[in-house]
Design a protein around this motif. Structure first.
Motif, PDB file in Angstrom:
ATOM      1  N   ILE A 298     -46.071   6.876   1.520  1.00 14.47           N
ATOM      2  CA  ILE A 298     -44.440   7.504   1.000  1.00 14.47           C
ATOM      3  C   ILE A 298     -43.933   8.631   1.913  1.00 14.47           C
ATOM      4  CG2 ILE A 298     -43.943   9.727  -0.728  1.00 14.47           C
ATOM      5  CD1 ILE A 298     -44.518   6.702  -1.867  1.00 14.47           C
ATOM      6  N   TRP A 299     -44.801   8.900   2.750  1.00 12.26           N
ATOM      7  CA  TRP A 299     -44.540  10.092   3.944  1.00 12.26           C
ATOM      8  C   TRP A 299     -43.429   9.486   4.903  1.00 12.26           C
ATOM      9  CZ3 TRP A 299     -45.330   9.491   9.537  1.00 12.26           C
ATOM     10  CH2 TRP A 299     -44.627  10.874  10.209  1.00 12.26           C
ATOM     11  N   ALA A 300     -43.443   8.593   5.112  1.00 14.82           N
ATOM     12  CA  ALA A 300     -42.701   7.132   6.476  1.00 14.82           C
ATOM     13  C   ALA A 300     -41.595   6.994   5.696  1.00 14.82           C
ATOM     14  CB  ALA A 300     -43.243   6.181   6.710  1.00 14.82           C
ATOM     15  N   SER A 301     -41.142   6.697   4.199  1.00 14.55           N
ATOM     16  CA  SER A 301     -40.121   6.467   3.380  1.00 14.55           C
ATOM     17  C   SER A 301     -38.876   7.960   3.846  1.00 14.55           C
ATOM     18  CB  SER A 301     -40.163   6.328   2.032  1.00 14.55           C
ATOM     19  OG  SER A 301     -40.532   7.427   1.483  1.00 14.55           O
ATOM     20  N   ALA A 302     -39.601   8.896   3.492  1.00 15.73           N
ATOM     21  CA  ALA A 302     -39.018  10.341   3.345  1.00 15.73           C
ATOM     22  C   ALA A 302     -38.402  10.621   5.134  1.00 15.73           C
ATOM     23  CB  ALA A 302     -40.020  11.168   3.301  1.00 15.73           C
ATOM     24  N   ILE A 303     -38.697   9.593   6.171  1.00  9.26           N
ATOM     25  CA  ILE A 303     -37.892  10.202   7.227  1.00  9.26           C
ATOM     26  C   ILE A 303     -37.046   9.905   7.834  1.00  9.26           C
ATOM     27  CG2 ILE A 303     -38.335   9.835   9.831  1.00  9.26           C
ATOM     28  CD1 ILE A 303     -40.978   8.953   9.611  1.00  9.26           C
ATOM     29  N   LEU A 304     -36.832   8.483   7.452  1.00 10.45           N
ATOM     30  CA  LEU A 304     -35.632   7.900   6.783  1.00 10.45           C
ATOM     31  C   LEU A 304     -33.933   8.661   5.738  1.00 10.45           C
ATOM     32  CD1 LEU A 304     -35.139   4.193   7.339  1.00 10.45           C
ATOM     33  CD2 LEU A 304     -34.340   6.134   8.870  1.00 10.45           C
ATOM     34  N   TYR A 305     -35.474   9.475   4.893  1.00 17.37           N
ATOM     35  CA  TYR A 305     -34.386  10.633   4.372  1.00 17.37           C
ATOM     36  C   TYR A 305     -33.558  11.248   4.537  1.00 17.37           C
ATOM     37  CZ  TYR A 305     -34.400  14.524   1.768  1.00 17.37           C
ATOM     38  OH  TYR A 305     -34.171  16.378   1.083  1.00 17.37           O
ATOM     39  N   TYR A 306     -34.207  11.991   5.790  1.00 20.22           N
ATOM     40  CA  TYR A 306     -34.430  12.948   6.003  1.00 20.22           C
ATOM     41  C   TYR A 306     -33.099  13.465   7.192  1.00 20.22           C
ATOM     42  CZ  TYR A 306     -34.174  18.313   6.472  1.00 20.22           C
ATOM     43  OH  TYR A 306     -34.188  19.908   6.982  1.00 20.22           O
ATOM     44  N   ILE A 307     -32.829  11.736   7.660  1.00 21.51           N
ATOM     45  CA  ILE A 307     -31.785  11.993   8.443  1.00 21.51           C
ATOM     46  C   ILE A 307     -30.258  12.581   8.114  1.00 21.51           C
ATOM     47  CG2 ILE A 307     -30.315  10.356  10.037  1.00 21.51           C
ATOM     48  CD1 ILE A 307     -33.149   8.663  10.547  1.00 21.51           C
ATOM     49  N   VAL A 308     -30.008  12.274   7.028  1.00 21.05           N
ATOM     50  CA  VAL A 308     -28.828  12.434   5.847  1.00 21.05           C
ATOM     51  C   VAL A 308     -28.690  13.606   7.072  1.00 21.05           C
ATOM     52  CG1 VAL A 308     -27.753  12.749   4.393  1.00 21.05           C
ATOM     53  CG2 VAL A 308     -28.490  10.464   5.037  1.00 21.05           C
ATOM     54  N   ILE A 374     -43.796  12.825  -9.977  1.00 24.46           N
ATOM     55  CA  ILE A 374     -43.096  13.626  -9.062  1.00 24.46           C
ATOM     56  C   ILE A 374     -42.664  12.327  -8.026  1.00 24.46           C
ATOM     57  CG2 ILE A 374     -43.612  14.632  -7.039  1.00 24.46           C
ATOM     58  CD1 ILE A 374     -46.514  15.503  -7.657  1.00 24.46           C
ATOM     59  N   LEU A 375     -42.614  11.117  -8.156  1.00 26.36           N
ATOM     60  CA  LEU A 375     -42.134  10.407  -7.251  1.00 26.36           C
ATOM     61  C   LEU A 375     -40.612   9.827  -7.692  1.00 26.36           C
ATOM     62  CD1 LEU A 375     -44.794   7.351  -6.441  1.00 26.36           C
ATOM     63  CD2 LEU A 375     -44.188   9.608  -5.067  1.00 26.36           C
ATOM     64  N   GLN A 376     -40.781   9.839  -8.762  1.00 26.07           N
ATOM     65  CA  GLN A 376     -39.047   9.985  -9.065  1.00 26.07           C
ATOM     66  C   GLN A 376     -38.480  10.994  -9.401  1.00 26.07           C
ATOM     67  OE1 GLN A 376     -40.318   9.598 -13.911  1.00 26.07           O
ATOM     68  NE2 GLN A 376     -39.882   7.380 -14.015  1.00 26.07           N
ATOM     69  N   VAL A 524     -40.764  -0.406  -3.483  1.00 26.81           N
ATOM     70  CA  VAL A 524     -41.703  -0.789  -3.271  1.00 26.81           C
ATOM     71  C   VAL A 524     -43.092   0.189  -3.053  1.00 26.81           C
ATOM     72  CG1 VAL A 524     -43.162  -2.438  -2.055  1.00 26.81           C
ATOM     73  CG2 VAL A 524     -40.941  -3.011  -3.383  1.00 26.81           C
ATOM     74  N   CYS A 525     -42.727   1.133  -2.636  1.00 27.78           N
ATOM     75  CA  CYS A 525     -44.851   1.974  -1.730  1.00 27.78           C
ATOM     76  C   CYS A 525     -44.883   2.745  -3.562  1.00 27.78           C
ATOM     77  CB  CYS A 525     -44.514   3.167  -0.625  1.00 27.78           C
ATOM     78  SG  CYS A 525     -43.914   1.864   0.622  1.00 27.78           S
ATOM     79  N   ALA A 526     -43.466   3.359  -4.443  1.00 24.98           N
ATOM     80  CA  ALA A 526     -43.799   4.094  -5.629  1.00 24.98           C
ATOM     81  C   ALA A 526     -44.541   2.931  -6.191  1.00 24.98           C
ATOM     82  CB  ALA A 526     -42.853   4.661  -5.853  1.00 24.98           C
ATOM     83  N   LYS A 527     -44.096   1.684  -6.057  1.00 25.47           N
ATOM     84  CA  LYS A 527     -44.971   1.141  -7.697  1.00 25.47           C
ATOM     85  C   LYS A 527     -45.873   0.420  -7.416  1.00 25.47           C
ATOM     86  CE  LYS A 527     -43.673  -2.620 -10.256  1.00 25.47           C
ATOM     87  NZ  LYS A 527     -43.286  -2.207 -11.381  1.00 25.47           N
ATOM     88  N   TRP A 528     -46.318   0.755  -5.780  1.00 26.94           N
ATOM     89  CA  TRP A 528     -48.236  -0.076  -5.860  1.00 26.94           C
ATOM     90  C   TRP A 528     -48.624   1.957  -5.677  1.00 26.94           C
ATOM     91  CZ3 TRP A 528     -49.493   2.705  -0.858  1.00 26.94           C
ATOM     92  CH2 TRP A 528     -50.732   2.367  -0.923  1.00 26.94           C
ATOM     93  N   TYR A 529     -48.001   2.990  -5.779  1.00 24.79           N
ATOM     94  CA  TYR A 529     -49.563   3.861  -5.334  1.00 24.79           C
ATOM     95  C   TYR A 529     -50.127   4.784  -6.356  1.00 24.79           C
ATOM     96  CZ  TYR A 529     -50.408   8.933  -4.061  1.00 24.79           C
ATOM     97  OH  TYR A 529     -50.629   9.443  -3.848  1.00 24.79           O
ATOM     98  N   LYS A 530     -50.961   4.889  -6.058  1.00 24.87           N
ATOM     99  CA  LYS A 530     -51.632   5.264  -7.546  1.00 24.87           C
ATOM    100  C   LYS A 530     -52.578   7.093  -6.957  1.00 24.87           C
ATOM    101  CE  LYS A 530     -55.897   4.520  -9.573  1.00 24.87           C
ATOM    102  NZ  LYS A 530     -57.585   3.328  -9.956  1.00 24.87           N
ATOM    103  N   ALA A 548     -48.601   6.146 -17.372  1.00 22.68           N
ATOM    104  CA  ALA A 548     -48.368   5.752 -16.611  1.00 22.68           C
ATOM    105  C   ALA A 548     -48.394   5.237 -14.879  1.00 22.68           C
ATOM    106  CB  ALA A 548     -46.174   5.275 -16.969  1.00 22.68           C
ATOM    107  N   GLN A 549     -48.648   4.466 -14.104  1.00 19.70           N
ATOM    108  CA  GLN A 549     -48.372   4.333 -13.161  1.00 19.70           C
ATOM    109  C   GLN A 549     -47.332   4.333 -12.040  1.00 19.70           C
ATOM    110  OE1 GLN A 549     -52.343   2.274 -11.541  1.00 19.70           O
ATOM    111  NE2 GLN A 549     -50.952   1.971  -9.738  1.00 19.70           N
ATOM    112  N   THR A 550     -46.724   3.994 -11.930  1.00 11.16           N
ATOM    113  CA  THR A 550     -45.702   3.464 -12.047  1.00 11.16           C
ATOM    114  C   THR A 550     -44.189   4.403 -12.022  1.00 11.16           C
ATOM    115  OG1 THR A 550     -44.504   1.830 -13.438  1.00 11.16           O
ATOM    116  CG2 THR A 550     -46.408   0.918 -11.879  1.00 11.16           C
ATOM    117  N   LEU A 551     -42.941   4.537 -10.331  1.00  9.56           N
ATOM    118  CA  LEU A 551     -42.233   4.569 -10.467  1.00  9.56           C
ATOM    119  C   LEU A 551     -41.018   4.825 -11.892  1.00  9.56           C
ATOM    120  CD1 LEU A 551     -40.324   7.222  -9.329  1.00  9.56           C
ATOM    121  CD2 LEU A 551     -39.258   5.288  -7.752  1.00  9.56           C
TER     122      LEU A 551
END
Length: 552
Positions: A298-308, A374-376, A524-530, A548-551
């Motif tokens: 999840i941390w890795a996905s936030a890197i590209l998000y913050y480039i905006v 939170i992930l949503q 994909v990561c959010a669906k997998w995350y526990k 519920a576990q998934t996003l």
């Protein structure tokens, strides 16, 4: 006589021992009686955070313009310098969090950081106030003929920036955790004006030592067969004074379960702890490391998000420089760097609307305490960041077209013509970026704070800042690649000094495309995350009364 004397001495020793034990117990009781400041110390903590942010942001928001107009640097050089500075500042929070948790405590770290931040900001101000500390003004000359800063001038400026970075490295990861300590009844202990009311948490050693132990022991025991019932057979021990919540066994990352396998060679202390923590770890330690491992995708996905957000703070400002910034028919012009305020306003206005209106509405629909997971919330922010980039590309294409096809409003020295398009058209892209921050950024901070072990709160706080740092460095690399690659294309350099001669809109579209790919990766990561489970039976998957576990 000798026997009577011996009995008397034994009696005195016994009385002395009982008295010492009583005094020790009274002393221990006094130490445990802590007067927690709670909300009454919050003005000091919030004030510290506010003034640090206002001082740093108020100065640095205009630093991009300052570097190009006063220090006579090229736009791409100034943007690169700003990105590197922000990256270094945010990566420094890891060092600050480590020193805070391991050696100096949050109170002492914050005190030193505040002083460093003040001296750094003062140094930057002096570069503007003293003529010898910046290059001479070159007016409307061509950029190639302008005299740049000397080594001494640049060194003085970098010293100020370095001190600001040191201050931010201490304040940002520790201040919020310091505030949380004022309400935590499980942590031992009792800023300048609020010193008597604060709970000053003592450093207890780096929690990363436990992480290193799990990784090393799991490697040492890699040849052992995995247990059939890990939750029952793995060694477990929780220190009596541990502030971490007890974690149940999870079946993710089972390769590190072997660190908690008890072998005949492993020895146990009388209190139940392992004699050698570098040969045997507990199930609790293993699960804490799993919490960290689950967070990193999840941390890795936030890197590209913050480039905006990085682009809005750099090239978004350059867009404003070459747009009509007049308010109506008046001669007043909105300063170009001030447009970033709309980003902060968007976030500031969105947060109370979200908490007071959207959350209660969504709570009635979903039955979740927070309305959505939170992930949503993070996912919505990532989506808004993509929309913000698409709007930025559309507005830039319009600004450039109008500048080329219609009479201009003059020229910006060493840049180019000012487009007659109103700068107010830039407000939507900044506002959308602010909405993205209000959703994703707040969600990420909450996510890290809740999903990390409790003794890693400072590191959890600095992890998001590392997101920002990675985004700044990645943006620097991306700008350099685009700048060098597009020079050889038929369209020419996308990112020249004069945006009217470039294709900044193409650059924005590429970032939006990367954002779409990142959105798919995040889903994909959010669906997998526990989510981390704790001892509260009503709190599951990060939300009260939510199973519920998934996003999605």
């Amino acid at each position: 006589m000798e026997q009577n004397g011996k009995e008397t001495m034994e009696k005195k020793d016994k009385e002395l021992t009982e008295q010492n034990g009583k005094e020790a117990m009274e002393k221990s009781d006094k130490e445990e009686e802590i007067n927690y400041g709670g909300w009454k110390v919050m003005p000091f903590i919030i004030g510290n955070e506010t003034f640090e942010r206002l001082g740093a942001i108020g100065t640095l928001a205009n630093l991009l313009i300052y570097l190009t107009t006063v220090f006579n640097l090229k736009s791409i050089t100034a943007a690169t310098m700003i990105n590197i500075f922000h990256g270094t500042t945010n990566f420094g929070t890891l060092i600050g969090a480590f020193l805070c948790d391991t050696y100096f405590s949050r109170y002492k770290t914050l005190g030193f950081a505040i002083c460093a931040s003040f001296v750094g900001l003062l140094t930057i101000q002096l570069t503007a106030a003293i003529p010898d500390l910046h290059p001479s003004h070159c007016g409307a000359q061509e950029s190639s003929r302008c005299k740049g800063p000397t080594a001494r001038q640049m060194a003085f400026l970098l010293t100020g920036l370095g001190l600001v970075a040191v201050g931010a490295s201490g304040i940002r990861p520790c201040n919020l955790a310091f505030g949380a300590d004022q309400f935590n009844p499980k942590i031992e202990s009792v800023y300048f004006m609020g010193s008597k009311a604060y709970v000053k948490v003592k450093a207890t050693g780096s929690p990363m030592t436990s992480v290193a132990q799990v990784l090393i022991v799991s490697i040492k025991k890699r040849k052992l067969n995995p247990p059939h019932q890990p939750s029952l057979s793995l060694f477990n021990y929780i220190p009596p004074k541990s502030i971490n919540s007890k974690l149940p066994y999870t079946d993710h990352f089972r390769f590190i379960d072997k660190a908690a396998i008890l072998t005949p060679q492993d020895q146990i202390n009388p209190n139940g702890s392992p004699a050698d923590p570098w040969r045997l770890c507990s199930l609790q330690q293993v699960e804490e490391v799993k919490c960290l491992f689950r967070v990193f995708p999840i941390w890795a996905s936030a890197i590209l998000y913050y480039i905006v957000i990085v682009q809005q703070n750099t090239y978004g400002v350059f867009q404003a420089v070459q747009a009509d910034r007049r308010l109506g028919s008046s001669h007043f012009k909105i300063p170009a760097a001030t447009f970033t305020v709309f980003l902060m306003l968007g976030m500031t206005i969105f947060i109370p609307i979200y908490d007071r209106i959207l959350v209660p509405f969504l709570r009635r629909l979903t039955g979740k305490e927070g309305g959505i997971t939170i992930l949503q919330r993070i996912g919505i922010g990532i989506f808004l960041s993509v929309v913000s980039m698409l709007v930025s590309a559309f507005v830039e294409e319009r600004r450039r077209t109008i500048a080329i096809t219609r009479p201009t409003l003059g020229f910006v020295p060493r840049k180019g013509a000012i487009s007659p398009m109103s700068g107010l058209w830039l407000i939507p892209q900044f506002t959308l970026a602010g909405l993205a921050e209000g959703s994703a950024t707040i969600g990420l901070v909450e996510f890290y704070y809740k999903q990390f072990p409790e003794n890693m709160r400072s590191i959890a706080g600095s992890l998001f800042l590392c997101n920002m740092a990675s985004s700044s460095y990645l943006s620097t690399l991306f700008i350099a690649i685009v700048h060098r690659t597009t020079k050889r294309t038929a369209t020419g350099d996308w990112l020249p000094e004069d945006l009217n001669k470039g294709r900044l809109d193409y650059f924005y579209y590429v970032i939006a495309g990367l954002g779409v790919l990142n959105m798919g990766y995040f889903l994909v990561c959010a669906k997998w995350y526990k989510y981390k489970e704790n001892t509260d039976p009503l709190e599951v998957n990060g939300e009260k009364k939510h199973s519920a576990q998934t996003l999605v």
